[in-house]
Design a protein around this motif. Structure first.
Motif, PDB file in Angstrom:
ATOM      1  N   LEU A  72       0.819  -1.211   0.000  1.00  0.00           N
ATOM      2  CA  LEU A  72       0.000   0.000   0.000  1.00  0.00           C
ATOM      3  C   LEU A  72       0.853   1.262   0.000  1.00  0.00           C
ATOM      4  O   LEU A  72       0.510   2.253  -0.658  1.00  0.00           O
ATOM      5  CB  LEU A  72      -0.951  -0.009   1.199  1.00  0.00           C
ATOM      6  CG  LEU A  72      -2.023  -1.091   1.180  1.00  0.00           C
ATOM      7  CD1 LEU A  72      -2.824  -1.081   2.482  1.00  0.00           C
ATOM      8  CD2 LEU A  72      -2.926  -0.940  -0.023  1.00  0.00           C
ATOM      9  N   VAL A  73       1.982   1.233   0.694  1.00  0.00           N
ATOM     10  CA  VAL A  73       2.896   2.378   0.683  1.00  0.00           C
ATOM     11  C   VAL A  73       3.489   2.570  -0.707  1.00  0.00           C
ATOM     12  O   VAL A  73       3.576   3.696  -1.206  1.00  0.00           O
ATOM     13  CB  VAL A  73       4.008   2.195   1.746  1.00  0.00           C
ATOM     14  CG1 VAL A  73       5.128   3.199   1.555  1.00  0.00           C
ATOM     15  CG2 VAL A  73       3.425   2.306   3.138  1.00  0.00           C
ATOM     16  N   ARG A  92       0.755   4.018  -2.878  1.00  0.00           N
ATOM     17  CA  ARG A  92       0.432   5.398  -2.480  1.00  0.00           C
ATOM     18  C   ARG A  92       1.490   6.385  -2.935  1.00  0.00           C
ATOM     19  O   ARG A  92       1.171   7.518  -3.301  1.00  0.00           O
ATOM     20  CB  ARG A  92       0.281   5.444  -0.961  1.00  0.00           C
ATOM     21  CG  ARG A  92       0.120   6.797  -0.380  1.00  0.00           C
ATOM     22  CD  ARG A  92      -1.335   7.106  -0.175  1.00  0.00           C
ATOM     23  NE  ARG A  92      -1.462   8.296   0.641  1.00  0.00           N
ATOM     24  CZ  ARG A  92      -1.912   9.447   0.167  1.00  0.00           C
ATOM     25  NH1 ARG A  92      -2.283   9.534  -1.072  1.00  0.00           N
ATOM     26  NH2 ARG A  92      -2.016  10.481   0.946  1.00  0.00           N
ATOM     27  N   LEU A  93       2.755   6.000  -2.919  1.00  0.00           N
ATOM     28  CA  LEU A  93       3.848   6.919  -3.245  1.00  0.00           C
ATOM     29  C   LEU A  93       4.266   6.886  -4.707  1.00  0.00           C
ATOM     30  O   LEU A  93       5.281   7.478  -5.060  1.00  0.00           O
ATOM     31  CB  LEU A  93       5.065   6.613  -2.363  1.00  0.00           C
ATOM     32  CG  LEU A  93       4.880   6.861  -0.872  1.00  0.00           C
ATOM     33  CD1 LEU A  93       6.134   6.458  -0.113  1.00  0.00           C
ATOM     34  CD2 LEU A  93       4.519   8.308  -0.598  1.00  0.00           C
ATOM     35  N   ARG A  94       3.507   6.228  -5.560  1.00  0.00           N
ATOM     36  CA  ARG A  94       3.888   6.190  -6.967  1.00  0.00           C
ATOM     37  C   ARG A  94       3.789   7.593  -7.570  1.00  0.00           C
ATOM     38  O   ARG A  94       2.914   8.378  -7.197  1.00  0.00           O
ATOM     39  CB  ARG A  94       3.069   5.183  -7.739  1.00  0.00           C
ATOM     40  CG  ARG A  94       1.676   5.601  -7.994  1.00  0.00           C
ATOM     41  CD  ARG A  94       0.934   4.590  -8.838  1.00  0.00           C
ATOM     42  NE  ARG A  94      -0.442   4.996  -8.879  1.00  0.00           N
ATOM     43  CZ  ARG A  94      -1.465   4.222  -8.654  1.00  0.00           C
ATOM     44  NH1 ARG A  94      -1.273   2.959  -8.390  1.00  0.00           N
ATOM     45  NH2 ARG A  94      -2.677   4.679  -8.696  1.00  0.00           N
TER      46      ARG A  94
END
Length: 88
Positions: A68-69, A72-74
């Motif tokens: 998920l991180v 989310r940070l893409r």
């Protein structure tokens, strides 16, 4: 086909940082698969471990949070043009 980075290793490039996070996630998932399959194999062969299911579920939870991180940070779609166009 293995993942490859064909540009210069620039930590300021958002696409490069995302690629780095994806590779780290792949290593994390591979370690999860290798260690847990080995532990479950040993448990089935000779040594019962009563908390192995809890260990696997906890590690899987950490792996899902890691995924998920990464998602989310893409970077956005314009991340490729922030440094490449200024250098040429």
């Amino acid at each position: 086909m293995p993942l490859r980075w064909y540009g210069p290793a620039d930590p300021n490039n958002a696409t490069y940082r995302h690629f780095n996070r994806v590779v780290n996630f792949c290593l994390h998932a591979g370690g999860f698969a290798a260690v847990n399959s080995g532990l479950w194999f040993v448990q089935e062969m000779r040594h019962p471990w009563s908390h192995l299911d809890l260990w696997t579920e906890a590690w899987l939870g950490v792996l899902i949070v890691h995924l998920l991180v990464v998602i989310r940070l893409r970077p956005g779609k314009d991340a490729d043009t922030d440094t490449d166009t200024n250098e040429r």
